[in-house]
Scaffold this motif. Structure first.
Motif, mmCIF file in Angstrom:
data_model
loop_
_atom_site.group_PDB
_atom_site.id
_atom_site.type_symbol
_atom_site.label_atom_id
_atom_site.label_comp_id
_atom_site.label_asym_id
_atom_site.label_seq_id
_atom_site.Cartn_x
_atom_site.Cartn_y
_atom_site.Cartn_z
ATOM 1 N N ALA A 49 0.826 -1.207 0.000
ATOM 2 C CA ALA A 49 0.000 0.000 0.000
ATOM 3 C C ALA A 49 0.860 1.257 0.000
ATOM 4 O O ALA A 49 0.550 2.242 -0.686
ATOM 5 C CB ALA A 49 -0.926 -0.005 1.212
ATOM 6 N N ALA A 50 1.958 1.205 0.770
ATOM 7 C CA ALA A 50 2.858 2.361 0.801
ATOM 8 C C ALA A 50 3.497 2.594 -0.564
ATOM 9 O O ALA A 50 3.603 3.736 -1.035
ATOM 10 C CB ALA A 50 3.932 2.158 1.868
ATOM 11 N N ALA A 81 3.765 5.536 -5.617
ATOM 12 C CA ALA A 81 3.661 5.572 -7.078
ATOM 13 C C ALA A 81 2.561 6.536 -7.525
ATOM 14 O O ALA A 81 2.720 7.271 -8.510
ATOM 15 C CB ALA A 81 3.392 4.172 -7.620
ATOM 16 N N LYS A 82 1.449 6.543 -6.777
ATOM 17 C CA LYS A 82 0.348 7.447 -7.115
ATOM 18 C C LYS A 82 0.781 8.897 -6.958
ATOM 19 O O LYS A 82 0.483 9.746 -7.812
ATOM 20 C CB LYS A 82 -0.851 7.146 -6.224
ATOM 21 C CG LYS A 82 -2.087 7.964 -6.566
ATOM 22 C CD LYS A 82 -3.254 7.572 -5.680
ATOM 23 C CE LYS A 82 -4.497 8.396 -6.017
ATOM 24 N NZ LYS A 82 -5.646 8.023 -5.148
ATOM 25 N N VAL A 83 1.496 9.161 -5.855
ATOM 26 C CA VAL A 83 1.990 10.528 -5.633
ATOM 27 C C VAL A 83 2.954 10.938 -6.746
ATOM 28 O O VAL A 83 2.900 12.067 -7.260
ATOM 29 C CB VAL A 83 2.671 10.623 -4.256
ATOM 30 C CG1 VAL A 83 3.385 11.955 -4.101
ATOM 31 C CG2 VAL A 83 1.647 10.456 -3.139
ATOM 32 N N ALA A 143 2.127 14.281 -13.612
ATOM 33 C CA ALA A 143 1.012 14.852 -14.365
ATOM 34 C C ALA A 143 0.935 16.364 -14.161
ATOM 35 O O ALA A 143 0.692 17.127 -15.111
ATOM 36 C CB ALA A 143 -0.304 14.199 -13.952
ATOM 37 N N ARG A 144 1.154 16.802 -12.912
ATOM 38 C CA ARG A 144 1.136 18.251 -12.648
ATOM 39 C C ARG A 144 2.268 18.958 -13.390
ATOM 40 O O ARG A 144 2.079 20.040 -13.959
ATOM 41 C CB ARG A 144 1.252 18.513 -11.141
ATOM 42 C CG ARG A 144 0.005 18.158 -10.355
ATOM 43 C CD ARG A 144 0.067 18.758 -8.971
ATOM 44 N NE ARG A 144 1.219 18.272 -8.224
ATOM 45 C CZ ARG A 144 1.199 17.205 -7.429
ATOM 46 N NH1 ARG A 144 0.093 16.495 -7.307
ATOM 47 N NH2 ARG A 144 2.278 16.841 -6.768
#
Length: 207
Positions: free
Chosen positions: A101-102, A107-109, A115-116
């Motif tokens: 999960a970490a 990876a999501k962050v 993307a930003r």
């Protein structure tokens, strides 16, 4: 004669002295003078002898009972070991799930950050002015070939050229999109066998 007379005197003095101690009682030499102390009567009764402690009884254990108790103890120990192993396995799975999960969150962050950054770069590119280098880069994306000259039905001669799979002649407008910008040229220089010229008309960003 004198010695015989002295002996009874000495004996008399000794008897008086002993008698005095007997009457006064034995005195502690560390007591101060004149202090007699308290007399404690001593009982003449015999003290009872302590009773001997009973010896611990040795319990006789039935071999079958002992074997059953041992087997029960071993079974309990085995069950406790199995529970402990199961608890360790559950803890390991939970730790692995937390780690996964970490990593997923990290990876999501990272993806959101990328993307930003890409959106910020695209916005910056949209807001900046289109330079000559942008026109040159768009020009390099053109595939030019197959020049041709033919006569129309009314007897006129027409020169054409193929650009990115499309046929163009003098005066035609040709457009291409490069890095979010739509570039448009006017075709010139084909008539009379001259060299192709592309006249810049406009460039606009496509949202």
């Amino acid at each position: 004669m004198r010695s015989h007379l002295q002996f009874p005197l000495v004996a008399l003095m000794a008897s008086v002295t002993i008698g005095g101690f007997a009457a006064e009682g034995l005195r502690n030499p560390f007591w101060p003078k004149g202090y007699v102390g308290e007399m404690t009567p001593i009982s003449a009764e015999a003290r009872p002898k302590p009773k001997p402690r009973p010896k611990p009884k040795t319990l006789k254990v039935d071999p079958k009972t002992a074997a059953a108790a041992k087997a029960a103890k071993e079974a309990a120990a085995k069950e406790a070991a199995m529970k402990e192993a199961a608890a360790r396995e559950v803890a390991a799975k939970e730790a692995a799930a937390k780690e996964a999960a970490a990593k997923e969150a990290a990876a999501k962050v990272a993806a959101e950050k990328a993307a930003r950054e890409a959106a910020a770069k695209a916005e910056a590119d949209r807001n900046r002015e289109i330079s000559r280098e942008d026109w040159k880069k768009a020009m390099k994306s053109l595939k030019i070939g197959n020049p041709a000259v033919f006569t129309t039905e009314d007897g006129k001669t027409r020169s054409t050229i193929c650009i990115n799979g499309n046929i163009y002649g003098d005066g035609d407008l040709m457009s291409v999109t490069c890095e979010g910008v739509r570039f448009t040229w006017r075709i010139n220089g084909l008539a009379g066998g001259e060299k192709l010229r592309l006249e810049r008309i406009r460039a606009r960003r496509i949202k």
